[in-house]
Design an enzyme around this catalytic site. Structure first.
Site, mmCIF file in Angstrom:
data_model
loop_
_atom_site.group_PDB
_atom_site.id
_atom_site.type_symbol
_atom_site.label_atom_id
_atom_site.label_comp_id
_atom_site.label_asym_id
_atom_site.label_seq_id
_atom_site.Cartn_x
_atom_site.Cartn_y
_atom_site.Cartn_z
ATOM 1 N N CYS A 8 0.840 -1.209 0.000
ATOM 2 C CA CYS A 8 0.000 0.000 0.000
ATOM 3 C C CYS A 8 0.870 1.253 0.000
ATOM 4 C CB CYS A 8 -0.923 0.008 1.214
ATOM 5 S SG CYS A 8 -2.414 -1.001 1.028
ATOM 6 N N HIS A 47 -6.321 -2.996 -1.208
ATOM 7 C CA HIS A 47 -5.648 -3.826 -0.203
ATOM 8 C C HIS A 47 -6.491 -5.078 0.064
ATOM 9 C CE1 HIS A 47 -3.100 -4.839 3.227
ATOM 10 N NE2 HIS A 47 -4.225 -5.162 3.846
ATOM 11 N N ASN A 88 1.073 -16.819 -3.627
ATOM 12 C CA ASN A 88 1.144 -17.584 -2.383
ATOM 13 C C ASN A 88 0.026 -17.163 -1.444
ATOM 14 O OD1 ASN A 88 3.604 -18.955 -3.072
ATOM 15 N ND2 ASN A 88 4.706 -17.052 -2.644
ATOM 16 N N THR A 96 4.528 -13.726 2.610
ATOM 17 C CA THR A 96 5.187 -12.808 3.556
ATOM 18 C C THR A 96 4.606 -11.401 3.509
ATOM 19 O OG1 THR A 96 6.910 -12.300 1.939
ATOM 20 C CG2 THR A 96 7.377 -14.070 3.509
ATOM 21 N N HIS A 101 -0.522 -10.429 -4.542
ATOM 22 C CA HIS A 101 0.361 -10.073 -5.645
ATOM 23 C C HIS A 101 0.643 -11.324 -6.453
ATOM 24 C CE1 HIS A 101 2.562 -10.961 -1.948
ATOM 25 N NE2 HIS A 101 3.444 -11.577 -2.700
HETATM 26 P P1 AMP Z 1 5.256 -13.592 -0.925
HETATM 27 O O1 AMP Z 1 6.217 -14.465 -0.176
HETATM 28 O O2 AMP Z 1 4.523 -14.333 -2.000
HETATM 29 O O3 AMP Z 1 4.346 -12.833 0.015
HETATM 30 O O4 AMP Z 1 6.151 -12.559 -1.727
HETATM 31 C C1 AMP Z 1 6.514 -11.306 -1.243
HETATM 32 C C2 AMP Z 1 7.543 -10.771 -2.213
HETATM 33 O O5 AMP Z 1 7.632 -9.379 -2.023
HETATM 34 C C3 AMP Z 1 8.951 -11.355 -2.016
HETATM 35 O O6 AMP Z 1 9.387 -11.950 -3.221
HETATM 36 C C4 AMP Z 1 9.786 -10.132 -1.625
HETATM 37 O O7 AMP Z 1 11.078 -10.173 -2.168
HETATM 38 C C5 AMP Z 1 8.971 -8.997 -2.199
HETATM 39 N N1 AMP Z 1 9.105 -7.706 -1.515
HETATM 40 C C6 AMP Z 1 9.009 -7.458 -0.193
HETATM 41 N N2 AMP Z 1 9.143 -6.145 0.052
HETATM 42 C C7 AMP Z 1 9.337 -5.559 -1.163
HETATM 43 C C8 AMP Z 1 9.553 -4.211 -1.590
HETATM 44 N N3 AMP Z 1 9.614 -3.190 -0.698
HETATM 45 N N4 AMP Z 1 9.714 -3.966 -2.910
HETATM 46 C C9 AMP Z 1 9.661 -4.982 -3.793
HETATM 47 N N5 AMP Z 1 9.461 -6.273 -3.464
HETATM 48 C C10 AMP Z 1 9.310 -6.549 -2.165
HETATM 49 ZN ZN ZN Z 2 -1.864 -3.223 1.182
#
Ligand code: AMP
Ligand code: ZN
Length: 115
Positions: A8, A47, A88, A96, A101
């Site tokens: 966000c 969101h 995921n 995470t 996304h």
């Molecule tokens: P997930 O584990 O599917 O929730 O993927 C989260 C993804 O977001 C991971 O591949 C991270 O490397 C990526 N990520 C986390 N913070 C950022 C950020 N500030 N900018 C770009 N990618 C991010």
């Molecule tokens: Zn959000």
């Protein structure tokens, strides 16, 4: 907008990102820790914390994530060589960031099986 949500904040322009696509429904930016030569995240502006939170009135938006991913695969030159789309959900899948996304991964040979 959720101030505690990093995606966000990126969408609001309050956190940095390498933005590669924006429209009225979704944005796309490069993953901070790329897992493939091309690793783009396609993110709805709304969101939505996880797949579990998607409602039926958001089906067109979810479809738009995929058509955006397809266009980005094409513009990155990997439409024919191939790519992987991943979303995921929850701890077992190692989600995470709790703002949905779609990961677009490509530009090299993927490994299989997954999991
Ligand atoms: P997930 O584990 O599917 O929730 O993927 C989260 C993804 O977001 C991971 O591949 C991270 O490397 C990526 N990520 C986390 N913070 C950022 C950020 N500030 N900018 C770009 N990618 C991010
Ligand atoms: Zn959000």
């Amino acid at each position: 907008m959720d101030q505690n949500c990093v995606f966000c904040r990126i969408i609001a322009g309050q956190s940095p990102s390498e933005m590669v696509y924006e429209d009225d429904q979704v944005v796309a930016f490069l993953d901070l820790n790329p897992a493939a030569p091309i690793h783009v995240l396609i993110v709805p502006r709304d969101h939505i914390p996880s797949i579990n939170h998607i409602t039926s009135d958001q089906e067109a938006l979810i479809g738009h994530l995929f058509t955006t991913a397809k266009q980005l695969a094409d513009s990155n030159g990997i439409a024919k060589s191939g790519y992987r789309l991943i979303m995921n959900s929850g701890p077992d899948a190692l989600q995470t960031v709790f703002h949905i996304h779609l990961h677009l991964l490509g530009g090299g040979q993927m490994r299989f099986p997954m999991g």
